[in-house]
Design an enzyme around this catalytic site. Sequence first.
Site, PDB file in Angstrom:
ATOM      1  CE1 TYR A  10      -5.675  -5.528  10.320  1.00 49.26           C
ATOM      2  CE2 TYR A  10      -6.198  -4.354   8.288  1.00 49.26           C
ATOM      3  CZ  TYR A  10      -6.335  -5.465   9.104  1.00 49.26           C
ATOM      4  OH  TYR A  10      -7.142  -6.486   8.712  1.00 49.26           O
ATOM      5  CE  LYS A 210       6.295   1.486   6.440  1.00 48.50           C
ATOM      6  NZ  LYS A 210       6.370   0.460   7.467  1.00 48.50           N
ATOM      7  CG  HIS A 217      11.410  -5.638   6.295  1.00 42.75           C
ATOM      8  ND1 HIS A 217      10.497  -4.892   7.001  1.00 42.75           N
ATOM      9  CD2 HIS A 217      12.619  -5.353   6.856  1.00 42.75           C
ATOM     10  CE1 HIS A 217      11.122  -4.186   7.935  1.00 42.75           C
ATOM     11  NE2 HIS A 217      12.412  -4.455   7.864  1.00 42.75           N
ATOM     12  CG  PHE A 262      32.594   1.815  -7.286  1.00 40.03           C
ATOM     13  CD1 PHE A 262      31.649   2.428  -8.095  1.00 40.03           C
ATOM     14  CD2 PHE A 262      33.660   1.172  -7.887  1.00 40.03           C
ATOM     15  CE1 PHE A 262      31.751   2.402  -9.476  1.00 40.03           C
ATOM     16  CE2 PHE A 262      33.773   1.142  -9.267  1.00 40.03           C
ATOM     17  CZ  PHE A 262      32.818   1.755 -10.061  1.00 40.03           C
ATOM     18  N   GLY A 265      33.377  -6.370  -6.254  1.00 41.78           N
ATOM     19  CA  GLY A 265      34.224  -7.114  -7.191  1.00 41.78           C
ATOM     20  C   GLY A 265      35.086  -8.058  -6.394  1.00 41.78           C
ATOM     21  CB  CYS A 268      35.085 -14.202  -3.033  1.00 47.61           C
ATOM     22  SG  CYS A 268      36.651 -14.836  -2.438  1.00 47.61           S
ATOM     23  NE  ARG A 331      42.731 -12.756  -7.301  1.00 46.00           N
ATOM     24  CZ  ARG A 331      42.730 -13.752  -6.416  1.00 46.00           C
ATOM     25  NH1 ARG A 331      42.563 -14.995  -6.826  1.00 46.00           N
ATOM     26  NH2 ARG A 331      42.883 -13.524  -5.143  1.00 46.00           N
TER      27      ARG A 331
HETATM   28  N1  LIG Z   1      -1.061  -2.121   7.732  1.00 47.18           N
HETATM   29  C1  LIG Z   1       0.166  -2.046   8.177  1.00 47.18           C
HETATM   30  O1  LIG Z   1       0.689  -2.978   8.792  1.00 47.18           O
HETATM   31  C2  LIG Z   1       0.960  -0.786   7.993  1.00 47.18           C
HETATM   32  C3  LIG Z   1       2.194  -0.659   8.654  1.00 47.18           C
HETATM   33  C4  LIG Z   1       2.924   0.515   8.476  1.00 47.18           C
HETATM   34  C5  LIG Z   1       2.437   1.522   7.655  1.00 47.18           C
HETATM   35  N2  LIG Z   1       1.251   1.352   7.016  1.00 47.18           N
HETATM   36  C6  LIG Z   1       0.777   2.466   6.180  1.00 47.18           C
HETATM   37  O2  LIG Z   1      -0.184   3.179   6.962  1.00 47.18           O
HETATM   38  C7  LIG Z   1      -1.259   3.637   6.125  1.00 47.18           C
HETATM   39  C8  LIG Z   1      -2.567   3.059   6.619  1.00 47.18           C
HETATM   40  O3  LIG Z   1      -2.503   1.656   6.500  1.00 47.18           O
HETATM   41  P1  LIG Z   1      -3.688   0.746   7.033  1.00 47.18           P
HETATM   42  O4  LIG Z   1      -3.307  -0.667   6.755  1.00 47.18           O
HETATM   43  O5  LIG Z   1      -4.050   1.137   8.423  1.00 47.18           O
HETATM   44  O6  LIG Z   1      -4.844   1.197   6.020  1.00 47.18           O
HETATM   45  P2  LIG Z   1      -6.377   0.740   5.972  1.00 47.18           P
HETATM   46  O7  LIG Z   1      -6.749   0.661   4.552  1.00 47.18           O
HETATM   47  O8  LIG Z   1      -6.577  -0.453   6.846  1.00 47.18           O
HETATM   48  O9  LIG Z   1      -7.135   1.955   6.648  1.00 47.18           O
HETATM   49  C9  LIG Z   1      -7.204   3.225   6.087  1.00 47.18           C
HETATM   50  C10 LIG Z   1      -8.438   3.922   6.652  1.00 47.18           C
HETATM   51  O10 LIG Z   1      -8.453   5.261   6.187  1.00 47.18           O
HETATM   52  C11 LIG Z   1      -9.811   5.611   6.023  1.00 47.18           C
HETATM   53  N3  LIG Z   1      -9.918   6.836   5.236  1.00 47.18           N
HETATM   54  C12 LIG Z   1      -9.831   7.016   3.907  1.00 47.18           C
HETATM   55  N4  LIG Z   1     -10.008   8.307   3.586  1.00 47.18           N
HETATM   56  C13 LIG Z   1     -10.212   8.974   4.739  1.00 47.18           C
HETATM   57  C14 LIG Z   1     -10.448  10.338   5.083  1.00 47.18           C
HETATM   58  N5  LIG Z   1     -10.495  11.285   4.147  1.00 47.18           N
HETATM   59  N6  LIG Z   1     -10.602  10.658   6.381  1.00 47.18           N
HETATM   60  C15 LIG Z   1     -10.527   9.726   7.326  1.00 47.18           C
HETATM   61  N7  LIG Z   1     -10.324   8.406   7.079  1.00 47.18           N
HETATM   62  C16 LIG Z   1     -10.171   8.046   5.796  1.00 47.18           C
HETATM   63  C17 LIG Z   1     -10.420   4.372   5.391  1.00 47.18           C
HETATM   64  O11 LIG Z   1     -11.834   4.355   5.502  1.00 47.18           O
HETATM   65  C18 LIG Z   1      -9.754   3.281   6.225  1.00 47.18           C
HETATM   66  O12 LIG Z   1     -10.520   2.946   7.375  1.00 47.18           O
HETATM   67  C19 LIG Z   1      -0.868   3.232   4.702  1.00 47.18           C
HETATM   68  O13 LIG Z   1      -0.179   4.284   4.087  1.00 47.18           O
HETATM   69  C20 LIG Z   1       0.060   2.051   4.908  1.00 47.18           C
HETATM   70  O14 LIG Z   1       0.937   1.896   3.832  1.00 47.18           O
HETATM   71  C21 LIG Z   1       0.501   0.235   7.161  1.00 47.18           C
END
Ligand SMILES: NC(=O)c1ccc[n+]([C@@H]2O[C@H](COP(=O)([O-])OP(=O)(O)OC[C@H]3O[C@@H](n4cnc5c(N)ncnc54)[C@H](O)[C@@H]3O)[C@@H](O)[C@H]2O)c1
Length: 437
Positions: A10, A210, A217, A262, A265, A268, A331
């Site tokens: 993603y 992060k 959230h 801190f 208290g 309320c 209090r």
């Molecule tokens: N998904 C979200 O909305 C979001 C938002 C903010 C931060 N993050 C963080 O970003 C990171 C990625 O999240 P994501 O949801 O995109 O992960 P994902 O699992 O969708 O994608 C990770 C990708 O990395 C690839 N990968 C693994 N090892 C690899 C390597 N050695 N070389 C190249 N590619 C490799 C995998 O095949 C996969 O396609 C995570 O740490 C996540 O916590 C995610």
Amino acid sequence: MNISIFGLGYVGAVSLACLARDGHRVIGVDVDQAKLDLIAAGRTPVVEEGMIELMRDVVASGRIDVTRDARDAVMRSDLSLVCVGTPSAPNGSQNQSAILGLCEELGAALRAKVTPHLIVFRSTLVPGTVEDVLLPILEAASGKKRGADFHVCFQPEFLREGTSIRDYDKPPFTIVGTDDEPARATLHALFGHLPCEFLATSIRAAEMVKYCCNNFHALKITFANETARLCEALGVDPFEVMDLVCKDRQLNISPAYLKPGFAFGGSCLPKDLRATMYLAKTHDVELPVQAAILSSNRQHIDHAIAKVVQTGKRRIGMIGLSFKTGTDDLRESPLVLLAEHFIGKGFGLRVYDPEVQLSRLLGANRRFIEQHVPHIGSLMCSEIASVIDASDVIVVALDDRSTIEALAQQVRPDQMVLDLVGIRETRLKGAYVGLCW
Ligand SMILES: NC(=O)c1ccc[n+]([C@@H]2O[C@H](COP(=O)([O-])OP(=O)(O)OC[C@H]3O[C@@H](n4cnc5c(N)ncnc54)[C@H](O)[C@@H]3O)[C@@H](O)[C@H]2O)c1
């Protein structure tokens, strides 16, 4: 710029598409050949609003290339964004196997590269990972030094699945964790045009922000849902209640109450939390998050006590006694609990609080002190100097400028100062022990 992106899930796929859209040449790298094939064919490897059209257009523009070869991607780019997954391990820890293996590959590639390269970690990483774990791997595998031969920073990603292209274009802020000016400048050139603040901080703080954002959230969602369960049991419309709660931009949806300090208290918060818990109990509603608040607050007091005890000193001066700065109200003051603990354990104690002192003189609080905390009343001093003179450790719980001013002028280098309220007074250096939470 020429950019390589490692991990095309993603985060990586959306970044790849948006950066190519903005005119950069982007090389996508993933270990999953199916994702590479999809992108090469102009198709999106993730389902996201707007990604089908965007990926088609940017691939057609010729600015995107994909490969499984990390070395080739590093050689052909100026900077690498690392977006590989960091999922949960069965015990809840972070599974960093993908990023650890990738850093070995990136380090080997850097060894062969003669021009400078910037590595930007965008995967979510537990604080300390970049400096304590990833940098040593990169330096060992490359035989090169960070800051001189290559550059590193951590830039947390804040996009949300479902709206990720919109979030890419309008993030809440851009945070760059680095102590390396060329790295900061390059990221400013890349992301400085976005309509948000561009904030530089340390790598560790950026890693922590992060987690803090995501946990906050999660806490907000859970709070709203707990409130809804109680509302439902009471026959109150939870949507109306939460809508009204969110209308308060002064105390509710604001930075108010979000500065570390801190324990809370007063007359309320503790009493109303207790009443809410009782109400929930009588309606068979479980509110585990809110039920934990008072015990977490108590742990904060215990933490302060432990810090004072750890100093090994026996003469303590407390600056502040009421439940918060600017009031004489004792209090349920957590500072009263702190004072009572020290008295009970036989510490020497002196207390200074100008508001409490004044109300005592006026007679307003005299009865409360005489009836409820007479043991503390007798330890109160009317001058801050008397407290400072009689103490080895000074616990500062008052965020009042004139009091801090007086403290800064009078404290001796052999005295310890424990800061409960985040005054961060640089003039206390030497004597200053640090924050106490
Ligand atoms: N998904 C979200 O909305 C979001 C938002 C903010 C931060 N993050 C963080 O970003 C990171 C990625 O999240 P994501 O949801 O995109 O992960 P994902 O699992 O969708 O994608 C990770 C990708 O990395 C690839 N990968 C693994 N090892 C690899 C390597 N050695 N070389 C190249 N590619 C490799 C995998 O095949 C996969 O396609 C995570 O740490 C996540 O916590 C995610």
